[in-house]
Design a protein around this motif. Structure first.
Motif, PDB file in Angstrom:
ATOM      1  N   LEU A 252     -20.151  15.122  -5.610  1.00  0.00           N
ATOM      2  CA  LEU A 252     -21.326  15.495  -5.126  1.00  0.00           C
ATOM      3  C   LEU A 252     -21.514  15.866  -3.540  1.00  0.00           C
ATOM      4  N   GLY A 253     -20.405  16.127  -2.981  1.00  0.00           N
ATOM      5  CA  GLY A 253     -20.320  16.374  -1.653  1.00  0.00           C
ATOM      6  C   GLY A 253     -20.341  15.172  -0.734  1.00  0.00           C
ATOM      7  N   LEU A 254     -19.909  14.033  -1.127  1.00  0.00           N
ATOM      8  CA  LEU A 254     -19.824  12.749  -0.458  1.00  0.00           C
ATOM      9  C   LEU A 254     -18.512  12.435   0.007  1.00  0.00           C
ATOM     10  N   PRO A 255     -18.468  11.965   1.207  1.00  0.00           N
ATOM     11  CA  PRO A 255     -16.968  11.502   1.581  1.00  0.00           C
ATOM     12  C   PRO A 255     -16.393  10.280   1.019  1.00  0.00           C
ATOM     13  N   ILE A 256     -16.021  10.393  -0.089  1.00  0.00           N
ATOM     14  CA  ILE A 256     -15.562   9.018  -0.898  1.00  0.00           C
ATOM     15  C   ILE A 256     -14.129   9.126  -1.226  1.00  0.00           C
ATOM     16  N   THR A 257     -13.218   8.036  -0.881  1.00  0.00           N
ATOM     17  CA  THR A 257     -11.961   8.334  -1.337  1.00  0.00           C
ATOM     18  C   THR A 257     -11.413   7.220  -2.221  1.00  0.00           C
ATOM     19  N   ALA A 258     -10.507   7.269  -2.930  1.00  0.00           N
ATOM     20  CA  ALA A 258      -9.874   6.162  -3.802  1.00  0.00           C
ATOM     21  C   ALA A 258      -8.790   5.217  -3.326  1.00  0.00           C
ATOM     22  N   VAL A 259      -9.223   3.918  -3.310  1.00  0.00           N
ATOM     23  CA  VAL A 259      -8.262   3.040  -2.802  1.00  0.00           C
ATOM     24  C   VAL A 259      -7.818   2.257  -4.137  1.00  0.00           C
ATOM     25  N   LYS A 260      -6.650   2.643  -4.887  1.00  0.00           N
ATOM     26  CA  LYS A 260      -6.203   2.296  -6.316  1.00  0.00           C
ATOM     27  C   LYS A 260      -5.835   0.819  -6.254  1.00  0.00           C
ATOM     28  N   GLY A 261      -5.962  -0.120  -7.165  1.00  0.00           N
ATOM     29  CA  GLY A 261      -5.275  -1.396  -7.272  1.00  0.00           C
ATOM     30  C   GLY A 261      -5.350  -1.788  -8.699  1.00  0.00           C
ATOM     31  N   TYR A 262      -4.631  -3.063  -8.777  1.00  0.00           N
ATOM     32  CA  TYR A 262      -4.138  -3.411 -10.256  1.00  0.00           C
ATOM     33  C   TYR A 262      -4.689  -4.849 -10.479  1.00  0.00           C
TER      34      TYR A 262
ATOM     35  N   SER B 165       0.932  -1.223  -0.025  1.00  0.00           N
ATOM     36  CA  SER B 165       0.119   0.094   0.048  1.00  0.00           C
ATOM     37  C   SER B 165       0.898   1.225   0.031  1.00  0.00           C
ATOM     38  N   GLN B 166       0.355   2.601  -0.416  1.00  0.00           N
ATOM     39  CA  GLN B 166       0.875   3.667  -0.439  1.00  0.00           C
ATOM     40  C   GLN B 166      -0.125   4.699  -0.080  1.00  0.00           C
ATOM     41  N   VAL B 167       0.113   5.754   0.526  1.00  0.00           N
ATOM     42  CA  VAL B 167      -0.865   6.829   0.915  1.00  0.00           C
ATOM     43  C   VAL B 167       0.011   8.197  -0.010  1.00  0.00           C
ATOM     44  N   ARG B 168      -0.895   8.482  -0.914  1.00  0.00           N
ATOM     45  CA  ARG B 168      -0.533   9.774  -1.685  1.00  0.00           C
ATOM     46  C   ARG B 168      -1.498  10.887  -1.403  1.00  0.00           C
ATOM     47  N   ARG B 169      -2.858  10.478  -1.725  1.00  0.00           N
ATOM     48  CA  ARG B 169      -3.841  11.711  -1.378  1.00  0.00           C
ATOM     49  C   ARG B 169      -5.017  10.720  -1.021  1.00  0.00           C
TER      50      ARG B 169
ATOM     51  N   THR C 133      -4.796   6.764  -3.531  1.00  0.00           N
ATOM     52  CA  THR C 133      -4.417   8.052  -4.484  1.00  0.00           C
ATOM     53  C   THR C 133      -5.768   8.060  -5.576  1.00  0.00           C
ATOM     54  N   PHE C 134      -5.568   9.363  -6.067  1.00  0.00           N
ATOM     55  CA  PHE C 134      -6.374   9.584  -7.536  1.00  0.00           C
ATOM     56  C   PHE C 134      -5.829   9.586  -8.509  1.00  0.00           C
ATOM     57  N   SER C 135      -4.521   9.112  -8.688  1.00  0.00           N
ATOM     58  CA  SER C 135      -3.343   9.261  -9.693  1.00  0.00           C
ATOM     59  C   SER C 135      -3.781   8.256 -10.807  1.00  0.00           C
ATOM     60  N   ALA C 136      -3.347   8.386 -11.991  1.00  0.00           N
ATOM     61  CA  ALA C 136      -3.313   7.432 -12.995  1.00  0.00           C
ATOM     62  C   ALA C 136      -2.110   6.915 -13.263  1.00  0.00           C
TER      63      ALA C 136
END
Ligand SMILES: Cc1cc2nc3c(=O)[nH]c(=O)nc-3n(C[C@H](O)[C@H](O)[C@H](O)COP(=O)(O)OP(=O)(O)OC[C@H]3O[C@@H](n4cnc5c(N)ncnc54)[C@H](O)[C@@H]3O)c2cc1C
Length: 379
Positions: A229-239, A71-75, A278-281
């Motif tokens: 839309l004002g909701l508390p949603i974050t991204a947990v990226k995977g492959y 795991s990594q924490v970016r944003r 992260t939200f990064s591509a």
């Protein structure tokens, strides 16, 4: 009634299907290709299971994943973080957890019914094994198992070295790629627009490159873009990778020390890994994660990678709610496939006024508002 569905991931595809079966006029918008946000997943169907993340146990596991590079924490989303901290340690009521489990049971029945009519998406109820190398992690999993009410059957195997495994015989899996094809093929009567929606409004207006269109209801299933839309949603990226077959792999396996999943499919093995906030591509981390997967599975070669983002609420549980003409269904986190038909069914009930809002499932929807979606999903 005219309803717009924004997002053709696994949740949106089921929403469009259910709306059609209730004779509603549906337009399904997807910015990329059908299933784009969901296809990378392992496709494990966990039935009654749930994972809460706003607690010490999950935090310890997340720190282990940070330590071993899984795991990594970016944003993270700011609204998500403040809700996460505020709700840390809050225990959920058994009836709320039962509501989530019920979404999973409905979903499992729905996949089984689809497979019963034509089994063209590799649906198997072949069981899931969670393997633990580190004794501490295994003991923690056993404690967690004993502390929570579950309807799942589970077989525990303890190894001499202190590791062990938990086998859930009533869990299954499917081939995500073939399931998306099946659902897309069966969208007859649904108008599909391959277009990125710019904005959605509480009054039911959808803005896209096609112009501004008023709908009676709008159901947003746009994954991590729902945070706009004002909701508390974050991204947990995977492959996800589809690797050559591994003959010793007979059922779905999670290598819990690494958060890595492997599922046997007709044409190979689906492997998934990565828990990056992260939200990064940017997918430069994928090759290191794939090397580890190859070692664990005894697999060879390099295969193309797909990436995806687990839409995650502060407690890790799903979210379905409504305000005015706008309905949102998201927050599947690591169980988005396992819960999608259940989430979709509830979203459709809300849109058609055939069920009331569920106080638990709609818990973060007080802040639901008009918003701009364009650009929220990394390309
Ligand atoms: C590596 C990995 C492995 C996983 N394995 C499993 C598993 O084994 N079992 C399981 O149950 N779950 C699994 N998951 C979780 C699951 O994949 C997600 O929870 C699920 O994809 C969420 O589905 P969704 O349809 O709600 O959102 P998404 O899949 O994110 O779909 C949203 C869709 O909306 C579209 N969209 C976004 N914005 C717009 C816009 N403005 N206009 C038009 N379209 C838009 C996107 O292109 C996307 O196709 C895994 C996730 C990851 C990352």
């Amino acid at each position: 009634m005219r309803v717009a569905v924004v997002g053709g991931g696994i949740t949106g595809l089921f929403v469009a299907r259910y709306l059609r079966s209730r004779s509603v006029e549906v337009t399904l918008y997807e910015r990329s290709r059908m299933g784009a946000g969901s296809v990378h997943a392992a496709g494990i169907l966990e039935g009654h299971n749930y994972y809460t993340i706003n607690n010490l146990r999950y935090l310890r596991r997340a720190l282990r994943y940070l330590g071993n590079g899984s795991s990594q924490v970016r944003r993270v989303d700011r609204r998500w973080l403040s809700n996460y901290l505020r709700s840390f340690g809050r225990t959920l009521r058994p009836e709320d957890l039962a509501r989530v489990a019920e979404l999973g049971s409905h979903s499992l029945r729905e996949y089984a019914a689809l497979a019963e009519s034509i089994d063209d998406f590799g649906f198997r109820m072949g069981g899931l094994t969670e393997r633990y190398e580190q004794p501490r992690l295994f003991q923690d999993a056993l404690r967690n198992l004993r502390s929570r009410p579950t309807e799942e059957r589970v077989e525990v195997t303890e190894e001499k070295d202190g590791g062990g495994s938990l086998h859930y015989p009533d869990m299954g899996w499917l081939d995500t790629d073939r399931c998306i094809h099946r659902l897309t093929r069966e969208l007859s009567g649904v108008r599909t627009a391959i277009a990125e929606v710019d904005s959605v409004r509480l009054d039911g207006t959808v803005g896209s490159s096609e112009g501004s269109d008023p709908f009676d209801r709008v159901i947003v299933t746009a994954g991590i873009a729902c945070r706009r839309l004002g909701l508390p949603i974050t991204a947990v990226k995977g492959y996800g990778w589809t690797a050559p077959p591994v003959p010793s792999l007979r059922n779905a396996v999670i290598f819990a020390d690494w958060g890595l999943a492997a599922v046997p499919l007709a044409q190979g093995v689906k492997v998934t890994s990565g828990w990056d906030f992260t939200f990064s591509a940017d997918n430069r981390r994928a090759s290191a994660l794939w090397s580890r997967a190859r070692t664990l599975l005894g697999s060879d070669g390099n295969v193309p990678v797909e990436q995806g983002y687990r839409p995650t609420t502060p407690d890790g549980l799903p979210l379905v709610g409504r305000r005015d003409r706008l309905i949102v269904a998201t927050g599947g986190f690591r169980l988005g496939w396992s819960l999608a038909p259940g989430l979709a069914r509830h979203a459709v009930d809300l849109a058609l006024d055939t069920a009331p809002e569920d106080p638990f499932l709609s818990r973060y929807c007080g802040t639901l508002r008009t918003g701009r979606l364009r650009g929220a999903f990394p390309s």
